[in-house]
Structure formats: C-alpha cells, structure tokens
Design a protein around this motif. Structure first.
Motif, PDB file in Angstrom:
ATOM      1  N   VAL A  94       0.855  -1.197   0.000  1.00 23.85           N
ATOM      2  CA  VAL A  94       0.000   0.000   0.000  1.00 23.85           C
ATOM      3  C   VAL A  94       0.882   1.236   0.000  1.00 23.85           C
ATOM      4  CG1 VAL A  94      -1.800   1.271   1.245  1.00 23.85           C
ATOM      5  CG2 VAL A  94      -1.821  -1.226   1.253  1.00 23.85           C
ATOM      6  N   GLU A  95       0.478   2.243  -0.743  1.00 24.19           N
ATOM      7  CA  GLU A  95       1.132   3.551  -0.730  1.00 24.19           C
ATOM      8  C   GLU A  95       0.170   4.582  -0.166  1.00 24.19           C
ATOM      9  OE1 GLU A  95       2.577   4.755  -4.493  1.00 24.19           O
ATOM     10  OE2 GLU A  95       4.456   3.621  -4.343  1.00 24.19           O
ATOM     11  N   LEU A  96       0.662   5.343   0.794  1.00 33.38           N
ATOM     12  CA  LEU A  96      -0.167   6.349   1.452  1.00 33.38           C
ATOM     13  C   LEU A  96       0.435   7.726   1.226  1.00 33.38           C
ATOM     14  CD1 LEU A  96      -2.420   7.244   3.405  1.00 33.38           C
ATOM     15  CD2 LEU A  96      -0.871   6.691   5.296  1.00 33.38           C
ATOM     16  N   PRO A  97      -0.276   8.649   0.530  1.00 29.74           N
ATOM     17  CA  PRO A  97       0.263  10.000   0.346  1.00 29.74           C
ATOM     18  C   PRO A  97       0.366  10.721   1.692  1.00 29.74           C
ATOM     19  CG  PRO A  97      -1.578   9.571  -1.156  1.00 29.74           C
ATOM     20  CD  PRO A  97      -1.573   8.467  -0.148  1.00 29.74           C
ATOM     21  N   TYR A  98       1.513  11.376   1.916  1.00 28.88           N
ATOM     22  CA  TYR A  98       1.736  12.104   3.166  1.00 28.88           C
ATOM     23  C   TYR A  98       2.570  13.333   2.831  1.00 28.88           C
ATOM     24  CZ  TYR A  98       3.085  13.005   8.032  1.00 28.88           C
ATOM     25  OH  TYR A  98       3.284  13.586   9.267  1.00 28.88           O
ATOM     26  N   ARG A 121       1.850   7.805  12.879  1.00 27.52           N
ATOM     27  CA  ARG A 121       2.720   7.877  14.052  1.00 27.52           C
ATOM     28  C   ARG A 121       3.919   6.937  13.900  1.00 27.52           C
ATOM     29  NH1 ARG A 121       3.303   5.341  19.073  1.00 27.52           N
ATOM     30  NH2 ARG A 121       1.720   3.797  18.554  1.00 27.52           N
ATOM     31  N   ALA A 122       3.664   5.732  13.380  1.00 29.19           N
ATOM     32  CA  ALA A 122       4.754   4.780  13.174  1.00 29.19           C
ATOM     33  C   ALA A 122       5.745   5.301  12.142  1.00 29.19           C
ATOM     34  CB  ALA A 122       4.183   3.433  12.731  1.00 29.19           C
ATOM     35  N   TYR A 123       5.254   5.980  11.119  1.00 28.66           N
ATOM     36  CA  TYR A 123       6.148   6.536  10.099  1.00 28.66           C
ATOM     37  C   TYR A 123       7.032   7.624  10.688  1.00 28.66           C
ATOM     38  CZ  TYR A 123       7.616   9.201   5.990  1.00 28.66           C
ATOM     39  OH  TYR A 123       8.357   9.869   5.052  1.00 28.66           O
ATOM     40  N   ARG A 124       6.447   8.491  11.510  1.00 29.44           N
ATOM     41  CA  ARG A 124       7.247   9.550  12.139  1.00 29.44           C
ATOM     42  C   ARG A 124       8.264   8.960  13.109  1.00 29.44           C
ATOM     43  NH1 ARG A 124       2.118  12.197  12.097  1.00 29.44           N
ATOM     44  NH2 ARG A 124       1.724  11.474  14.227  1.00 29.44           N
ATOM     45  N   GLU A 125       7.886   7.887  13.805  1.00 34.02           N
ATOM     46  CA  GLU A 125       8.830   7.256  14.725  1.00 34.02           C
ATOM     47  C   GLU A 125       9.989   6.628  13.965  1.00 34.02           C
ATOM     48  OE1 GLU A 125       8.945   3.453  17.773  1.00 34.02           O
ATOM     49  OE2 GLU A 125       7.124   4.661  17.638  1.00 34.02           O
ATOM     50  N   ARG A 126       9.711   6.107  12.769  1.00 38.09           N
ATOM     51  CA  ARG A 126      10.766   5.492  11.977  1.00 38.09           C
ATOM     52  C   ARG A 126      11.814   6.524  11.567  1.00 38.09           C
ATOM     53  NH1 ARG A 126      12.203   5.239   6.861  1.00 38.09           N
ATOM     54  NH2 ARG A 126      13.282   3.379   6.075  1.00 38.09           N
ATOM     55  N   LEU A 127      11.415   7.800  11.452  1.00 42.13           N
ATOM     56  CA  LEU A 127      12.361   8.833  11.063  1.00 42.13           C
ATOM     57  C   LEU A 127      13.318   9.199  12.192  1.00 42.13           C
ATOM     58  CD1 LEU A 127      10.021  11.281   9.100  1.00 42.13           C
ATOM     59  CD2 LEU A 127      11.591   9.583   8.157  1.00 42.13           C
ATOM     60  N   THR A 128      13.022   8.769  13.416  1.00 44.58           N
ATOM     61  CA  THR A 128      13.853   9.149  14.561  1.00 44.58           C
ATOM     62  C   THR A 128      15.310   8.747  14.395  1.00 44.58           C
ATOM     63  OG1 THR A 128      11.928   9.044  16.021  1.00 44.58           O
ATOM     64  CG2 THR A 128      14.111   8.944  17.050  1.00 44.58           C
ATOM     65  N   PRO A 129      15.633   7.487  13.992  1.00 47.15           N
ATOM     66  CA  PRO A 129      17.056   7.158  13.805  1.00 47.15           C
ATOM     67  C   PRO A 129      17.734   8.028  12.752  1.00 47.15           C
ATOM     68  CG  PRO A 129      15.717   5.168  13.893  1.00 47.15           C
ATOM     69  CD  PRO A 129      14.774   6.317  13.807  1.00 47.15           C
ATOM     70  N   HIS A 130      16.997   8.364  11.669  1.00 51.21           N
ATOM     71  CA  HIS A 130      17.578   9.229  10.641  1.00 51.21           C
ATOM     72  C   HIS A 130      17.885  10.606  11.214  1.00 51.21           C
ATOM     73  CE1 HIS A 130      18.149  11.383   6.872  1.00 51.21           C
ATOM     74  NE2 HIS A 130      17.182  12.202   7.233  1.00 51.21           N
ATOM     75  N   HIS A 131      16.960  11.146  11.996  1.00 52.15           N
ATOM     76  CA  HIS A 131      17.189  12.453  12.605  1.00 52.15           C
ATOM     77  C   HIS A 131      18.335  12.391  13.610  1.00 52.15           C
ATOM     78  CE1 HIS A 131      12.738  13.599  11.637  1.00 52.15           C
ATOM     79  NE2 HIS A 131      13.535  13.678  10.593  1.00 52.15           N
ATOM     80  N   ALA A 132      18.443  11.272  14.334  1.00 51.48           N
ATOM     81  CA  ALA A 132      19.546  11.125  15.293  1.00 51.48           C
ATOM     82  C   ALA A 132      20.893  11.104  14.575  1.00 51.48           C
ATOM     83  CB  ALA A 132      19.361   9.845  16.109  1.00 51.48           C
ATOM     84  N   GLU A 133      20.949  10.433  13.437  1.00 52.75           N
ATOM     85  CA  GLU A 133      22.202  10.400  12.678  1.00 52.75           C
ATOM     86  C   GLU A 133      22.558  11.791  12.159  1.00 52.75           C
ATOM     87  OE1 GLU A 133      24.231   7.995   8.914  1.00 52.75           O
ATOM     88  OE2 GLU A 133      22.115   7.740   9.402  1.00 52.75           O
ATOM     89  N   THR A 134      21.535  12.543  11.718  1.00 51.73           N
ATOM     90  CA  THR A 134      21.783  13.905  11.247  1.00 51.73           C
ATOM     91  C   THR A 134      22.316  14.777  12.375  1.00 51.73           C
ATOM     92  OG1 THR A 134      20.017  13.684   9.599  1.00 51.73           O
ATOM     93  CG2 THR A 134      20.739  15.916  10.148  1.00 51.73           C
ATOM     94  N   ARG A 135      21.721  14.633  13.577  1.00 52.44           N
ATOM     95  CA  ARG A 135      22.198  15.409  14.723  1.00 52.44           C
ATOM     96  C   ARG A 135      23.636  15.030  15.074  1.00 52.44           C
ATOM     97  NH1 ARG A 135      16.955  14.311  16.667  1.00 52.44           N
ATOM     98  NH2 ARG A 135      17.771  12.598  17.941  1.00 52.44           N
ATOM     99  N   ALA A 136      23.958  13.728  14.985  1.00 57.88           N
ATOM    100  CA  ALA A 136      25.317  13.293  15.304  1.00 57.88           C
ATOM    101  C   ALA A 136      26.321  13.881  14.324  1.00 57.88           C
ATOM    102  CB  ALA A 136      25.384  11.760  15.304  1.00 57.88           C
ATOM    103  N   ARG A 137      25.968  13.905  13.046  1.00 58.86           N
ATOM    104  CA  ARG A 137      26.882  14.481  12.055  1.00 58.86           C
ATOM    105  C   ARG A 137      27.056  15.984  12.284  1.00 58.86           C
ATOM    106  NH1 ARG A 137      24.701  11.505   6.504  1.00 58.86           N
ATOM    107  NH2 ARG A 137      25.502   9.420   6.988  1.00 58.86           N
ATOM    108  N   THR A 138      25.954  16.657  12.627  1.00 60.42           N
ATOM    109  CA  THR A 138      26.041  18.090  12.903  1.00 60.42           C
ATOM    110  C   THR A 138      26.914  18.347  14.125  1.00 60.42           C
ATOM    111  OG1 THR A 138      23.827  18.392  11.968  1.00 60.42           O
ATOM    112  CG2 THR A 138      24.688  20.166  13.352  1.00 60.42           C
TER     113      THR A 138
END
Length: 344
Positions: free
Chosen positions: A69-73, A178-195
């Motif tokens: 399934v594809e969900l537009p967001y 909510r699950a999709y936003r939670e999945r982005l957390t590791p990506h955001h954490a990696e971005t913060r670590a690089r910054t």
C-alpha cells in the motif's frame, strides 16, 4: 521472534468486528460467497491488503511491487507492508495456545522489503479483527512473528516490542502516521550526530591530523550502528538507534573503544601480532596519559544549568545535579559559577 508465555494488555478490547469497517452489502456479499462457493474471503491476504488500503485511504500497489500500500503524506509516499494471519492453536512446552503467526514480516528475499511501516492484521475465531501498525525498524529480520491471541491473554509480557503498536483497525490511519514519524527518529539522530561532529571539528575538539583518522564501527543484526571516533581528551560516540551487543561480541566493542582511546591520547592505532586477528584486541591497549581537567566557561555552565532545570527534578536542585555530573566527568565549573552558583 520467539513467543512469550506471559502476555501484555489482557483481553481483546482493541479488537473490532468486521462490520466496524465493512458495509451491510459487503458483509452480505461475503456471506453469499461463503455459502455458495465455500470460500471465506476474510481468510485471504488479498482481502486484508485491500481493506488496509481503504482504511488508510491509500493506493493498493501492483502484485510485483515490493510493498502493498502507498499512502500519500505531504510530499512523501509512505510505503506500507501488510501481513495477515488467522488465529490458530499451536502446541508449546507450556501447553496449547491460540496464536497469530505472521510469516516473513520483512520479506523472504536476501534483501529486506523497503516498506516503512508494517501493518499486521489478524482475524480470530469470532471474526474479530486485530491490528498492529509497527515501524519497520522495530521488527528484526526473522522467519516469522508469533503473537498470542489477545482473547487469551492473562498477564504482562517481558517483551514490549511489537504489542506496543496494537490498535483498533479503524484507527490504523493515525497509528500508521505515528509509526512513520517514529521510523524517522534514527535518521534524525544520525543527522544530529553528524552536525555535532562538524561543530566539534570547527571548535577544535577533535584531534585532526594530516592523514584520515581511523574509526570504529559496530553494527548489530538489525542494522543499528555505533561509531566511535578519537577526539580531543576523549572519544566521540555516534549512534543511530541503540544497538544490541550480544555477549560474544562485547570484547570486540571494548577493544574498538580502547583503540580509539589510544589514538585520542596521541598513540598509534592498536596492532595485534596474531595473523588471524580480525581487528584490535584488548591486549593491545595502553592507557593514555591523563590530561589536564577542562574548565567550562560561564556561557557553557549557564546553558547546562538551565537544561537541567528544565528536566523538573523532584529530589535535587539543578546546582547539586550539575556539580555531580561535572565531578563525574572531571570537568571544572567556571570560577564565578563555582562561587556564586548559576541559580543565584
């Protein structure tokens, strides 16, 4: 993923009957097919893929697509994988138990499916539907997931991995978002670590040399990664999402951190004389000489004090907590703050 004899959220209060999301004419059509052809459409994966697509107001993909399934967001497309299981009885050491068994939640191919959210749909013997909307990073690569049917749950499980994401089927849309936003957390954490690393380099906190500095990386079975780099007077740790370290690999991680500590102290990288050694070993480590204690300036101390104050401590004031943390890290407060206190 092994089944647990103990189970959480007793009862089936989050289950819903089919008429919660199917119309009267659709229920009549299902009953007609069941009576005339002997086929129960609610026990097929095609029915649940189509039902989830409608509940999410998304688009059902083609058969060859690696997700269902594809969900537009906004400007994104949330990729959703749907897994279906019906309630069945299985025999375990502790006896028989009704379970839902979802096969290959992340795919059976060598590479994982690129879905961002995995929706688990189960139907029990009473024709009630059960749903879970799980971020893809929560589920490890495994042949199957076995969950005790919520109708027969009596206690609290030691593992809260998947069942934290259980929801009524009619509430799948907000739970998938909510699950999709939670999945982005590791990506955001990696971005913060690089910054943070770039800021540390700009501030001269990293030990920069003419040649590239070596680094230690550890990645667990689910892909979560830990990176350690030598820094000035210490080690810089970058972690996407808390990785799991099994007992048989703890020495490997310790050896890697020790090697980074060697380089932080100005010593060369560890080398092992054993030709069969795959990397640094604890025996190669030599503790670097201790350096002078660092002293915070007034601005750094003030920011740290206000950050602790915002945590709303109930048993200690910010000055006490901050001074204890600084002592543990061998960092001195500024002279003014040490005398007057940031809260004065």
């Amino acid at each position: 993923m092994p089944i647990r004899p103990e189970n959480h959220a007793p009862g089936d209060y989050l289950a819903e009957p089919l008429d919660a999301f199917l119309g009267a004419d659709e229920l009549a059509a299902l009953e007609l097919v069941r009576a005339k052809l002997g086929v129960d459409a609610t026990r097929t994966y095609q029915f649940w893929e189509s039902s989830v697509a409608r509940l999410l107001d998304g688009r059902l993909t083609s058969h060859k697509c690696p997700w269902d399934v594809e969900l537009p967001y906004g400007t994104h497309r949330i990729r959703v994988e749907v897994k279906y299981a019906q309630e069945s009885w299985c025999r375990f050491r502790a006896g028989e138990r009704a379970v839902f068994k979802f096969a290959a939640p992340k795919g059976a191919q060598p590479s994982e499916k690129p879905a961002e959210v995995i929706v688990l749909m189960g139907i029990d013997a009473n024709a009630n539907a059960h749903a879970w909307a799980v971020p893809s990073h929560v589920i490890r690569r495994c042949p199957s997931i076995t969950l005790t049917s919520p109708r027969f749950r009596t206690g609290t499980s030691r593992s809260r991995g998947v069942d934290l994401y259980r929801c009524p089927p009619t509430q799948l849309l907000p739970e998938v978002l909510r699950a999709y936003r939670e999945r982005l957390t590791p990506h955001h954490a990696e971005t913060r670590a690089r910054t943070r690393r770039a800021a540390a380099e700009a501030a001269g906190q990293l030990t920069l040399e003419q040649r590239p500095m070596s680094r230690f990386e550890y990645r667990d079975a689910s892909g979560d990664k830990l990176v350690a780099l030598p820094a000035k007077d210490g080690i810089l740790i970058e972690a996407e999402c808390a990785p799991f370290i099994p007992l048989d690999r703890i020495e490997e991680v310790i050896a890697g951190l020790r090697d980074m500590a060697r380089q932080a102290g100005g010593q060369p990288a560890a080398r092992c004389e054993n030709a069969n050694c795959a990397g640094s070993c604890p025996g190669c480590y030599v503790e670097p000489a201790r350096t002078a204690r660092r002293r915070l300036n007034e601005l750094e101390h003030d920011r740290a004090w206000h950050a602790i104050e915002g945590l709303d401590w109930e048993t200690a004031d910010p000055d006490t907590v901050l001074n204890a943390v600084l002592r543990a890290l061998r960092i001195d407060p500024p002279v003014v703050a040490a005398v007057e206190g940031a809260g004065a």
